[in-house]
Write a protein that holds these residues in place. Structure first.
Motif, mmCIF file in Angstrom:
data_model
loop_
_atom_site.group_PDB
_atom_site.id
_atom_site.type_symbol
_atom_site.label_atom_id
_atom_site.label_comp_id
_atom_site.label_asym_id
_atom_site.label_seq_id
_atom_site.Cartn_x
_atom_site.Cartn_y
_atom_site.Cartn_z
ATOM 1 N N LEU B 93 0.831 -1.204 0.000
ATOM 2 C CA LEU B 93 0.000 0.000 0.000
ATOM 3 C C LEU B 93 0.866 1.254 0.000
ATOM 4 C CD1 LEU B 93 -2.773 1.168 -0.124
ATOM 5 C CD2 LEU B 93 -2.975 0.901 2.348
ATOM 6 N N ALA B 94 1.949 1.248 0.763
ATOM 7 C CA ALA B 94 2.852 2.411 0.751
ATOM 8 C C ALA B 94 3.376 2.637 -0.655
ATOM 9 C CB ALA B 94 4.003 2.197 1.736
ATOM 10 N N ALA B 146 4.574 2.751 7.020
ATOM 11 C CA ALA B 146 4.389 3.450 5.741
ATOM 12 C C ALA B 146 5.222 4.726 5.713
ATOM 13 C CB ALA B 146 2.907 3.769 5.526
ATOM 14 N N LYS B 147 5.228 5.463 6.806
ATOM 15 C CA LYS B 147 6.018 6.708 6.843
ATOM 16 C C LYS B 147 7.508 6.405 6.679
ATOM 17 C CE LYS B 147 2.698 9.215 9.750
ATOM 18 N NZ LYS B 147 2.420 9.771 11.107
ATOM 19 N N ALA B 148 7.968 5.356 7.330
ATOM 20 C CA ALA B 148 9.384 4.997 7.202
ATOM 21 C C ALA B 148 9.705 4.594 5.760
ATOM 22 C CB ALA B 148 9.723 3.868 8.177
ATOM 23 N N LEU B 149 8.793 3.842 5.130
ATOM 24 C CA LEU B 149 9.028 3.439 3.733
ATOM 25 C C LEU B 149 9.054 4.660 2.814
ATOM 26 C CD1 LEU B 149 6.817 0.215 3.612
ATOM 27 C CD2 LEU B 149 9.313 0.294 3.394
ATOM 28 N N TRP B 150 8.152 5.591 3.028
ATOM 29 C CA TRP B 150 8.150 6.799 2.183
ATOM 30 C C TRP B 150 9.435 7.601 2.373
ATOM 31 C CZ3 TRP B 150 2.588 7.573 4.228
ATOM 32 C CH2 TRP B 150 1.685 6.854 3.432
ATOM 33 N N ALA B 186 11.203 -5.204 5.972
ATOM 34 C CA ALA B 186 12.617 -4.869 5.854
ATOM 35 C C ALA B 186 12.845 -3.527 5.147
ATOM 36 C CB ALA B 186 13.349 -5.985 5.107
ATOM 37 N N GLY B 187 12.197 -3.316 3.988
ATOM 38 C CA GLY B 187 12.473 -2.135 3.190
ATOM 39 C C GLY B 187 13.846 -2.227 2.556
ATOM 40 N N PRO B 188 14.330 -1.155 1.878
ATOM 41 C CA PRO B 188 13.609 0.097 1.590
ATOM 42 C C PRO B 188 12.474 -0.112 0.594
ATOM 43 C CG PRO B 188 15.897 0.156 0.763
ATOM 44 C CD PRO B 188 15.657 -1.195 1.298
ATOM 45 N N LEU B 189 11.649 0.912 0.429
ATOM 46 C CA LEU B 189 10.629 0.890 -0.612
ATOM 47 C C LEU B 189 11.319 0.919 -1.972
ATOM 48 C CD1 LEU B 189 7.509 0.923 -0.716
ATOM 49 C CD2 LEU B 189 7.604 3.388 -1.038
ATOM 50 N N HIS B 198 5.175 12.560 2.211
ATOM 51 C CA HIS B 198 4.177 11.516 2.475
ATOM 52 C C HIS B 198 2.891 11.944 1.792
ATOM 53 C CE1 HIS B 198 6.279 10.956 6.669
ATOM 54 N NE2 HIS B 198 7.090 10.698 5.667
ATOM 55 N N PRO B 199 2.202 11.018 1.129
ATOM 56 C CA PRO B 199 0.847 11.353 0.678
ATOM 57 C C PRO B 199 0.046 11.879 1.875
ATOM 58 C CG PRO B 199 1.521 9.210 -0.181
ATOM 59 C CD PRO B 199 2.583 9.641 0.792
ATOM 60 N N LEU B 200 -0.901 12.754 1.635
ATOM 61 C CA LEU B 200 -1.679 13.335 2.731
ATOM 62 C C LEU B 200 -2.440 12.239 3.483
ATOM 63 C CD1 LEU B 200 -2.461 16.363 3.646
ATOM 64 C CD2 LEU B 200 -4.707 15.689 2.753
#
Lengths: 430, 430
Positions: B93-94, B146-150, B186-189, B198-200
């Motif tokens: 989703l991210a 999600a914030k960390a991935l962005w 794990a990431g990164p995106l 970040h998207p709103l």
């Protein structure tokens, strides 16, 4: 990675190295491909960073987001994206695919992959990927559910009777009520049946599990072969398995990849290929080879053949067909690791062609007429430049022989491939 | 359901009852809204059929697919879709959200919902939804990931140095390595940081769990209130909680829904509202009320108030804020079930306004200036017709008072709302 299929394409003077996240680049590619009357655009993908990013663009836009955007800049060309059945939920993915098929007017295709990488697994809570057979068992159940969800609205379920206030006939909206080993899904889908009935189903793995899965479900197969003989063997095998699965052999089209380096003379074509090859960073190729063969890069010696430890072990749980292809090629042609890297640089194992437009035409015709291909997945080493070369110099020769369409005769991806809309499993035939 | 927010909108003579799957309908809506300089389009959604479909369109295109398509027909308006944190994976989703933000040029917003319905749970392998607190705990962890991935690509991670062959600086691509109660990622995106950072992030639940979640994460809140007093209480509450969570109260905008029935006189407006009300099928309203209050429709008597069994039980595990709102309204105004259905028909509990353009203007100004709203979510009862009425007759009065923009001053959704791009958590501040 879509500055081109060659791993160093982004380094060419004419390349846009930020192409992956630049929509205008993709709109241009789609426009060129549609103007040339190709069947479809195809995007490879996986839910993890591709390598470290140090030597090649490691990411790309989520493919269905990109294809949905491109659907609004095109009207005919098919739009096929790779999505994992291992790291998605059937309800969500069936819905997205149906939605892309709606907004594109019946041009969506799904390349089903089972995600061979441990790096992918680590983004979804797993310490390692599920084993090969388990991934394909899940994929099989996933497809069964997706097809039922796409069928869950009969074509005449919506009455839209303003006078009575009856919107839909609930008897023509079908629960799926699937209960299986991997999934439990109630349904119905909350999207009308897609224009194509089912979005086109594509498959690209050539392992035993992959071929059996393809025989049951696939309508198009993207496949990688280094020689005509291997491609013809695969073609016969997949058509036989398809028939054995109770489907007509023509209900699946087999499309090998070809990476064309085209020059007006052989010498020019060789120069072009060398220009790309000179831009490779061997460290990148080694890391990719190590990833495919599931070893540390330190086991390789650029001037030596593949080490015995790779040749003498059992099948991998990762990408079996690609690792088998690499080993087969290396042994057959007695290649050093350095030579392997050069061969894989253009198309990661896909057939690399170097020559004139006439030679390219002869080659694809010989594969086509010789029972090794129903068509091809043209993987230009640089995009859009080398795609434009192919369109300008190779397609006219094929058109002259009546082997490539002058214009689209259909509107949907299925129509481009000559494939019918599947019947609705919930619809009583009369 | 997007022939309009009123449940019977599809039955109006001017309505397209197949609007949900007709992209041209949506392009027209988006075009009207962008020409009027609205901040954004907002799509409610859930991963299940809405009701039986018998009396109201029960499905819609997957929202991010639809908004991605619309992003190519618009250039400024924000695009906000509702997606469940309970039935998605953070990595997928991210990535999709980041991708929509890229292809739209920074216009993507995500309305985070936790999916209150048992019907939704049944599409994802569950016999019932997880309980309310567990859904919000998962949502909180989901947002953290999600914030960390962005943030996982720093803005200058890509070097694109053709000469040296170095594409990205691996030290500026960050693993996430999240290990928590619900997820391990794990990431990164594999997507560059989105244009908006970040998207709103939008939120719409008003339960205790929902408000605490909003205070930590939300940048915009869509909320439903029947009266100014309730809206003002909510507004004070959420701004206080936001401050207590260590954020500036202005870093979240509160946007109540309003369903406007506009006439050139009060009598005309009342006639319009009655025209919609007369088209309702009570059976549909009862089924929706039963779904919201988690009872069988048979417990209701159209001519009686809500039964005691509903008034005297503990909080539900489903949509707490909506069920509380309905009960509060019914008790405060001594409504029969039949009257409740009429009140909910327009906007499922959102504030319904019936009157002239001047009265509508006075009302929204009194909420705005009286500390109950930073703006509004205009939910036209029929689309596009009643949106066009609002644009033509109400907005000019607001513009005359300097309370609605004449043109966009920014390009991204964050800029429309006056919200900053968040800092990158992986970036050392210098």
């Amino acid at each position: 990675m879509e500055a081109g299929h060659h791993e160093a394409a982004w380094r060419l003077p004419e390349s846009n190295p930020r192409a992956d996240f630049d929509l205008s680049h993709w709109i241009r590619l789609a426009t060129v491909a549609e103007a040339a009357k190709f069947d479809s655009l195809f995007l490879a993908d996986g839910p993890a960073l591709t390598g470290s990013g140090e030597f090649r663009p490691p990411g790309q836009l989520e493919p269905f987001t990109l294809l949905t955007a491109l659907s609004q800049h095109t009207s005919r060309i098919g739009l096929i994206a790779t999505v994992s059945s291992t790291y998605n939920e059937p309800y969500n993915l069936a819905r997205r695919l149906a939605s892309v098929d709606h907004v594109s007017g019946g041009r969506a295709g799904w390349n089903v992959v089972t995600s061979a990488g441990a790096d992918e697994a680590a983004n979804f809570g797993l310490d390692d990927r599920p084993d090969h057979a388990a991934r394909y068992a899940r994929a099989d159940e996933f497809l069964t559910i997706a097809k039922a969800l796409w069928d869950s609205w009969e074509h005449d379920a919506v009455l839209a009777d303003k006078e009575s206030g009856r919107y839909a006939d609930p008897n023509r909206l079908h629960a799926v009520d699937h209960v299986g080993d991997h999934f439990k899904v109630a349904g119905p889908l909350n999207v009308e049946r897609p224009p194509q009935g089912h979005p086109l189903l594509v498959q690209a793995g050539s392992s035993e599990d992959g071929k059996n899965f393809a025989a049951r479900h696939a309508e198009a197969i993207f496949t990688a072969h280094q020689t005509y003989e291997r491609a013809a063997d695969f073609y016969r095998d997949i058509k036989t398995r398809t028939a054995a699965a109770g489907r007509h052999p023509d209900s699946v089209v087999v499309l090998p990849g070809i990476v064309p380096f085209i020059g007006s003379t052989e010498a020019e074509a060789n120069d072009l290929a060398r220009q790309f090859d000179d831009l490779r960073v061997p460290e990148y190729g080694l890391s990719q080879l190590a990833w495919n063969l599931e070893v540390e890069p330190s086991v390789f010696d650029l001037n030596a053949p593949l080490p015995d430890l790779i040749l003498q072990r059992p099948k991998l749980q990762g990408s079996q067909s690609r690792s088998d292809l690499i080993i087969d090629m290396a042994v057959r042609e007695h290649l050093t690791v350095g030579e392997i890297l050069s061969r894989l640089g253009g198309g990661r194992g896909h057939f690399t062609f170097v020559g004139t437009p006439e030679q390219a035409t002869d080659t694809v015709i010989s594969w086509f007429e010789g029972g090794a291909a129903d068509g091809f997945n043209v993987m230009a080493p640089a995009l859009p430049s080398q795609l434009e070369v192919f369109v300008e110099h190779v397609l006219p020769i094929l058109r002259g022989k009546g082997l490539f369409r002058e214009d689209y005769s259909g509107a949907t991806l299925r129509e481009h491939y000559g494939l019918a809309v599947p019947p609705n499993q919930f619809r009583a035939t009369s």
